[in-house]
Write an enzyme that holds these catalytic residues in place. Structure first.
Site, PDB file in Angstrom:
ATOM      1  N   HIS A   1     -11.154   6.326   3.181  1.00 34.28           N
ATOM      2  CA  HIS A   1     -10.713   6.692   1.829  1.00 34.28           C
ATOM      3  C   HIS A   1      -9.304   6.172   1.577  1.00 34.28           C
ATOM      4  O   HIS A   1      -8.441   6.246   2.450  1.00 34.28           O
ATOM      5  CB  HIS A   1     -10.724   8.218   1.671  1.00 34.28           C
ATOM      6  CG  HIS A   1     -10.275   8.697   0.315  1.00 34.28           C
ATOM      7  ND1 HIS A   1      -9.279   9.645   0.138  1.00 34.28           N
ATOM      8  CD2 HIS A   1     -10.674   8.341  -0.932  1.00 34.28           C
ATOM      9  CE1 HIS A   1      -9.098   9.861  -1.158  1.00 34.28           C
ATOM     10  NE2 HIS A   1      -9.929   9.082  -1.829  1.00 34.28           N
ATOM     11  N   SER A   2      -9.093   5.616   0.391  1.00 33.92           N
ATOM     12  CA  SER A   2      -7.769   5.311  -0.131  1.00 33.92           C
ATOM     13  C   SER A   2      -6.962   4.448   0.838  1.00 33.92           C
ATOM     14  O   SER A   2      -7.442   3.421   1.309  1.00 33.92           O
ATOM     15  CB  SER A   2      -7.052   6.623  -0.482  1.00 33.92           C
ATOM     16  OG  SER A   2      -5.927   6.404  -1.304  1.00 33.92           O
TER      17      SER A   2
END
Length: 422
Positions: A206-207
């Protein structure tokens, strides 16, 4: 009940079948010693891994969940309003799940004497509110599409002072990025050690954790069976101290024909392919291929209403050009609407997960006849849970010169047995 505890520990999980676990435990990988004047210490590059193995494993490969920027593994474990996070939902789907705290985050303690001082400023409530919650709609619209106004799945208001925002920000802290190349090297080493221990797996990132999957696939191509990138940090090449000089990472990747220095990678600028997406950089033709990433299924997932919307065609273009098997999955095109960047903790987090589950079934699991028999750990303790989760108490808002922060919070993890006997 109406107690604060009851409010934090959502009752939705109890409505589902009990969580039937063959095993639940944790360990660290990369525990290395260092000598300093006052004695022998652990060097602060270790990585915490918590795992749950369902009694009925239905899929051939476990999932390794890698959190984003200033977060930690708790991002995947529970929502700000107490509902189950993706870690629990994936176990319920029959996946073995490994949740990591990247070095320097959460339960992987940072060592400032060896790795540079802590960041000067803590992550502020204001920053997170303006990036991850519907409050972002009040900020200037960067791409003029008005997508932030569509964000309606956040579990609360997201305002500074709200319980939902405080619960998210209580887990956010300084990043282990005093030197991004050192950081990416540590991720690669720790990820490789983890897969050496647990065997082949799907890596979901994620991210700012986005490069983790590519980094590990470079050194363990046979053990990374799929990479799911949830709005991963995605500027190819780029400029500045965090630039991905090797295309999608800051440290060397194996290209064919070979490259000794990233300056040998000739690039070209591509114009904006659609409204809301900026120009991007890819290799000039004839493009070199990423030798070790070829053949590993990769999917780039984007929600409808985050700062990463509408998608990442630049990263996709770079990956495909480099010989990778990659595709984009835009949630809005699958009928999943109203999500921001922290989609895994939002009101419809189970609905968000469905197209990703479908993609993994079709592109990863379908290539294997059946899930291999799980070796029983003789020391494992089986658990049947009605509910699991976590929350923070004491999330006091403190005003600092640089913004509002959460101060003095205490983390609480809970496990409720299916049969309470006391």
């Amino acid at each position: 009940g109406s107690s604060p505890l009851a409010a934090q520990t959502g009752t939705t999980a109890a409505a589902d079948a009990p969580l039937d676990l063959a095993e639940w435990s944790f360990f660290w990988v990369g525990v290395e010693k260092a000598e300093i004047p006052r004695g022998t210490i652990i060097n602060g590059k270790q990585m915490y891994v918590e795992y749950q193995i369902p009694r009925r494993v239905k899929h051939p490969y476990p999932i390794v969940l890698v959190h984003g920027g200033g977060g930690q593994g708790t991002d995947w474990m529970c929502c700000p309003d107490g509902r189950p996070g993706w870690a629990t939902l994936l176990v319920q789907e029959g996946y073995k799940v490994y949740v990591v705290d990247r070095p320097g985050h959460g339960r992987s303690p940072y060592h400032p004497d060896l790795n540079g001082p802590f960041p000067q400023q803590n992550i502020t409530l204001d920053q997170i509110s303006n990036m991850f919650t519907p409050q972002r709609a009040k900020q200037p619209d960067p791409n003029g599409l008005g997508l932030a106004k569509l964000h309606n799945q956040w579990p609360g208001t997201g305002e500074v002072g709200s319980a939902d925002l405080a619960q998210l920000v209580a887990s956010q802290g300084g990043s282990y990025v005093s030197n991004i190349e050192l950081t990416h090297t540590a991720w690669r080493e720790r990820g490789a050690e983890l897969l050496d221990k647990i065997g082949p797996a799907i890596v979901m990132t994620h991210s700012a954790g986005g490069p983790f999957g590519y980094l590990v696939a470079e050194v363990r191509p046979n053990l990374v069976k799929g990479i799911v990138v949830i709005e991963g940090a995605s500027a190819t090449f780029g400029k500045g101290p965090f630039a991905s000089r090797w295309g999608i990472t800051t440290i060397p990747m194996t290209y064919d024909p070979p490259v000794k220095d990233p300056s040998e990678l000739k690039t070209k600028e591509m114009p904006s392919p659609e409204p809301g997406v900026g120009p991007y950089t890819i290799q000039d033709e004839p493009a070199r291929t990423l030798k070790h990433l070829k053949g590993i299924p990769i999917v780039l997932v984007t929600s409808e209403a985050s700062f990463a919307s509408p998608g990442a065609p630049g990263t996709l273009g770079f990956l495909k050009q480099s010989g990778c098997t990659a595709e984009e999955l835009r949630l809005a095109q699958h009928g999943v609407h109203g999500n921001g960047h922290m989609m895994m903790v939002e009101k419809n987090n189970r609905e968000v997960l469905q197209p990703i589950l479908d993609w993994m079934d079709q592109n990863v699991s379908a290539k294997v006849a059946k899930a291999p028999a799980t070796k029983k750990n003789p020391g494992a303790i089986a658990l049947k849970l009605s509910e699991q989760g976590h929350f923070w108490v004491g999330t006091e808002v403190k005003k600092m010169p640089y913004g509002n922060i959460v101060a003095g919070q205490m983390y609480v993890q809970y496990l409720f047995p299916a049969q309470v006997r006391h």
